[in-house]
Design a protein around this motif. Structure first.
Motif, PDB file in Angstrom:
ATOM      1  N   ASP A 157       0.821  -1.210   0.000  1.00 46.58           N
ATOM      2  CA  ASP A 157       0.000   0.000   0.000  1.00 46.58           C
ATOM      3  C   ASP A 157       0.854   1.259   0.000  1.00 46.58           C
ATOM      4  OD1 ASP A 157      -2.614  -1.128  -0.076  1.00 46.58           O
ATOM      5  OD2 ASP A 157      -2.418  -1.671   2.038  1.00 46.58           O
ATOM      6  N   LEU A 158       1.961   1.257   0.743  1.00 43.94           N
ATOM      7  CA  LEU A 158       2.838   2.424   0.775  1.00 43.94           C
ATOM      8  C   LEU A 158       3.534   2.615  -0.572  1.00 43.94           C
ATOM      9  CD1 LEU A 158       3.939   4.788   2.379  1.00 43.94           C
ATOM     10  CD2 LEU A 158       5.659   3.237   3.364  1.00 43.94           C
ATOM     11  N   ILE A 159       3.941   1.528  -1.205  1.00 46.02           N
ATOM     12  CA  ILE A 159       4.546   1.620  -2.539  1.00 46.02           C
ATOM     13  C   ILE A 159       3.560   2.257  -3.520  1.00 46.02           C
ATOM     14  CG2 ILE A 159       5.230   0.192  -4.536  1.00 46.02           C
ATOM     15  CD1 ILE A 159       6.637  -1.660  -2.457  1.00 46.02           C
ATOM     16  N   ARG A 160       2.331   1.788  -3.504  1.00 43.88           N
ATOM     17  CA  ARG A 160       1.300   2.341  -4.397  1.00 43.88           C
ATOM     18  C   ARG A 160       1.060   3.811  -4.087  1.00 43.88           C
ATOM     19  NH1 ARG A 160      -4.534   2.599  -4.122  1.00 43.88           N
ATOM     20  NH2 ARG A 160      -5.434   2.562  -6.217  1.00 43.88           N
ATOM     21  N   GLU A 161       0.949   4.127  -2.812  1.00 41.39           N
ATOM     22  CA  GLU A 161       0.703   5.508  -2.392  1.00 41.39           C
ATOM     23  C   GLU A 161       1.821   6.444  -2.861  1.00 41.39           C
ATOM     24  OE1 GLU A 161       0.461   7.967   1.817  1.00 41.39           O
ATOM     25  OE2 GLU A 161       0.390   5.786   1.863  1.00 41.39           O
ATOM     26  N   ILE A 162       3.071   6.035  -2.684  1.00 42.95           N
ATOM     27  CA  ILE A 162       4.209   6.867  -3.091  1.00 42.95           C
ATOM     28  C   ILE A 162       4.171   7.108  -4.592  1.00 42.95           C
ATOM     29  CG2 ILE A 162       6.730   6.905  -3.337  1.00 42.95           C
ATOM     30  CD1 ILE A 162       6.804   5.480  -0.547  1.00 42.95           C
ATOM     31  N   LEU A 163       3.928   6.070  -5.369  1.00 41.79           N
ATOM     32  CA  LEU A 163       3.883   6.236  -6.823  1.00 41.79           C
ATOM     33  C   LEU A 163       2.743   7.162  -7.237  1.00 41.79           C
ATOM     34  CD1 LEU A 163       4.663   2.594  -8.018  1.00 41.79           C
ATOM     35  CD2 LEU A 163       6.176   4.600  -8.120  1.00 41.79           C
ATOM     36  N   LEU A 164       1.585   7.023  -6.611  1.00 44.26           N
ATOM     37  CA  LEU A 164       0.459   7.911  -6.937  1.00 44.26           C
ATOM     38  C   LEU A 164       0.792   9.370  -6.617  1.00 44.26           C
ATOM     39  CD1 LEU A 164      -2.521   5.719  -5.711  1.00 44.26           C
ATOM     40  CD2 LEU A 164      -2.154   6.519  -8.061  1.00 44.26           C
ATOM     41  N   VAL A 165       1.445   9.605  -5.489  1.00 42.83           N
ATOM     42  CA  VAL A 165       1.790  10.980  -5.102  1.00 42.83           C
ATOM     43  C   VAL A 165       2.832  11.549  -6.053  1.00 42.83           C
ATOM     44  CG1 VAL A 165       2.891  12.392  -3.313  1.00 42.83           C
ATOM     45  CG2 VAL A 165       1.122  10.743  -2.686  1.00 42.83           C
ATOM     46  N   PHE A 193       2.951  10.898   2.813  1.00 39.31           N
ATOM     47  CA  PHE A 193       2.726   9.454   2.804  1.00 39.31           C
ATOM     48  C   PHE A 193       2.283   8.980   4.182  1.00 39.31           C
ATOM     49  CE2 PHE A 193       6.462  10.465   0.105  1.00 39.31           C
ATOM     50  CZ  PHE A 193       5.797  10.443  -1.106  1.00 39.31           C
ATOM     51  N   SER A 194       1.676   7.809   4.236  1.00 40.78           N
ATOM     52  CA  SER A 194       1.100   7.317   5.481  1.00 40.78           C
ATOM     53  C   SER A 194       2.102   6.632   6.402  1.00 40.78           C
ATOM     54  CB  SER A 194      -0.051   6.361   5.186  1.00 40.78           C
ATOM     55  OG  SER A 194       0.426   5.240   4.466  1.00 40.78           O
ATOM     56  N   GLY A 195       3.277   6.271   5.902  1.00 37.05           N
ATOM     57  CA  GLY A 195       4.261   5.606   6.744  1.00 37.05           C
ATOM     58  C   GLY A 195       5.022   6.588   7.614  1.00 37.05           C
ATOM     59  N   THR A 196       5.880   6.044   8.467  1.00 36.83           N
ATOM     60  CA  THR A 196       6.776   6.898   9.233  1.00 36.83           C
ATOM     61  C   THR A 196       7.837   7.438   8.288  1.00 36.83           C
ATOM     62  OG1 THR A 196       8.308   5.110   9.774  1.00 36.83           O
ATOM     63  CG2 THR A 196       6.440   5.465  11.303  1.00 36.83           C
ATOM     64  N   GLU A 197       8.566   8.458   8.700  1.00 37.68           N
ATOM     65  CA  GLU A 197       9.607   9.006   7.831  1.00 37.68           C
ATOM     66  C   GLU A 197      10.614   7.938   7.410  1.00 37.68           C
ATOM     67  OE1 GLU A 197      12.880  12.621   7.637  1.00 37.68           O
ATOM     68  OE2 GLU A 197      11.332  12.664   9.167  1.00 37.68           O
ATOM     69  N   PRO A 198      11.141   7.114   8.362  1.00 36.69           N
ATOM     70  CA  PRO A 198      12.070   6.057   7.920  1.00 36.69           C
ATOM     71  C   PRO A 198      11.433   5.065   6.946  1.00 36.69           C
ATOM     72  CG  PRO A 198      12.256   6.374  10.288  1.00 36.69           C
ATOM     73  CD  PRO A 198      11.068   7.184   9.824  1.00 36.69           C
ATOM     74  N   GLN A 199      10.168   4.700   7.176  1.00 37.77           N
ATOM     75  CA  GLN A 199       9.481   3.794   6.250  1.00 37.77           C
ATOM     76  C   GLN A 199       9.339   4.431   4.877  1.00 37.77           C
ATOM     77  OE1 GLN A 199       5.899   3.330   8.539  1.00 37.77           O
ATOM     78  NE2 GLN A 199       6.430   1.249   9.174  1.00 37.77           N
ATOM     79  N   ASN A 200       8.956   5.697   4.845  1.00 37.69           N
ATOM     80  CA  ASN A 200       8.770   6.390   3.567  1.00 37.69           C
ATOM     81  C   ASN A 200      10.069   6.449   2.787  1.00 37.69           C
ATOM     82  OD1 ASN A 200       6.110   6.759   4.283  1.00 37.69           O
ATOM     83  ND2 ASN A 200       6.417   8.837   5.005  1.00 37.69           N
ATOM     84  N   TRP A 201      11.159   6.872   3.443  1.00 33.69           N
ATOM     85  CA  TRP A 201      12.437   6.976   2.736  1.00 33.69           C
ATOM     86  C   TRP A 201      12.908   5.600   2.278  1.00 33.69           C
ATOM     87  CZ3 TRP A 201      11.877  11.398   1.298  1.00 33.69           C
ATOM     88  CH2 TRP A 201      11.835  12.526   2.086  1.00 33.69           C
ATOM     89  N   HIS A 202      12.715   4.571   3.113  1.00 36.22           N
ATOM     90  CA  HIS A 202      13.135   3.214   2.742  1.00 36.22           C
ATOM     91  C   HIS A 202      12.366   2.732   1.511  1.00 36.22           C
ATOM     92  CE1 HIS A 202      14.709  -0.807   3.270  1.00 36.22           C
ATOM     93  NE2 HIS A 202      13.478  -1.292   3.259  1.00 36.22           N
ATOM     94  N   HIS A 203      11.082   2.984   1.464  1.00 40.38           N
ATOM     95  CA  HIS A 203      10.284   2.558   0.320  1.00 40.38           C
ATOM     96  C   HIS A 203      10.636   3.350  -0.940  1.00 40.38           C
ATOM     97  CE1 HIS A 203       8.084   0.240   3.239  1.00 40.38           C
ATOM     98  NE2 HIS A 203       7.419  -0.331   2.249  1.00 40.38           N
TER      99      HIS A 203
END
Length: 125
Positions: free
Chosen positions: A6-14, A34-44
């Protein structure tokens, strides 16, 4: 850290929604986007770069910021396959039944779901 479909999809949509001039360095993309934490977002984001779905220039700087120009053709294809909410839900359901996934498998399952939606005659798997 686990990958999140879901985070991968969200990042691509944004990222797709940004105007080209907004994407010049990754720090211009707020972790609040994005809906993840900052570390999760950067990692994805890094994983999407590594997978060739995002168009990046050079190596990350000392703060792990990337120069992102947008999505690659593969990134657009992947997003187009998972864009529709119904297709996305069915894809995730089928992948959940499998117990694991790769990006190639996600894309293959999403393409099958799209073909079903278009009535191209696939039988239920």
């Amino acid at each position: 850290m686990k990958r999140s479909l879901d985070l991968i999809r969200e990042i691509l949509l944004v990222i797709e929604s940004y105007e080209p001039e907004r994407i010049n360095r990754i720090q211009s993309i707020s972790p609040r986007d994005f809906s993840g934490t900052e570390p999760q977002n950067w990692h994805h984001i890094k994983m999407l770069c590594d997978a060739g779905l995002l168009d990046v220039a050079g190596q990350p700087d000392m703060k792990l910021n990337y120069s992102i120009h947008g999505m690659t053709m593969a990134g657009h294809d992947f997003l187009d396959a998972i864009r529709d909410e119904t297709v996305w839900d069915k894809t995730k359901q089928r992948l959940g039944n499998a117990g694991g996934w790769t990006l190639d498998l996600v894309l293959a399952v999403a393409k099958e779901e799209l073909k079903r939606r278009l009535g191209l005659g696939f039988q239920e798997l």
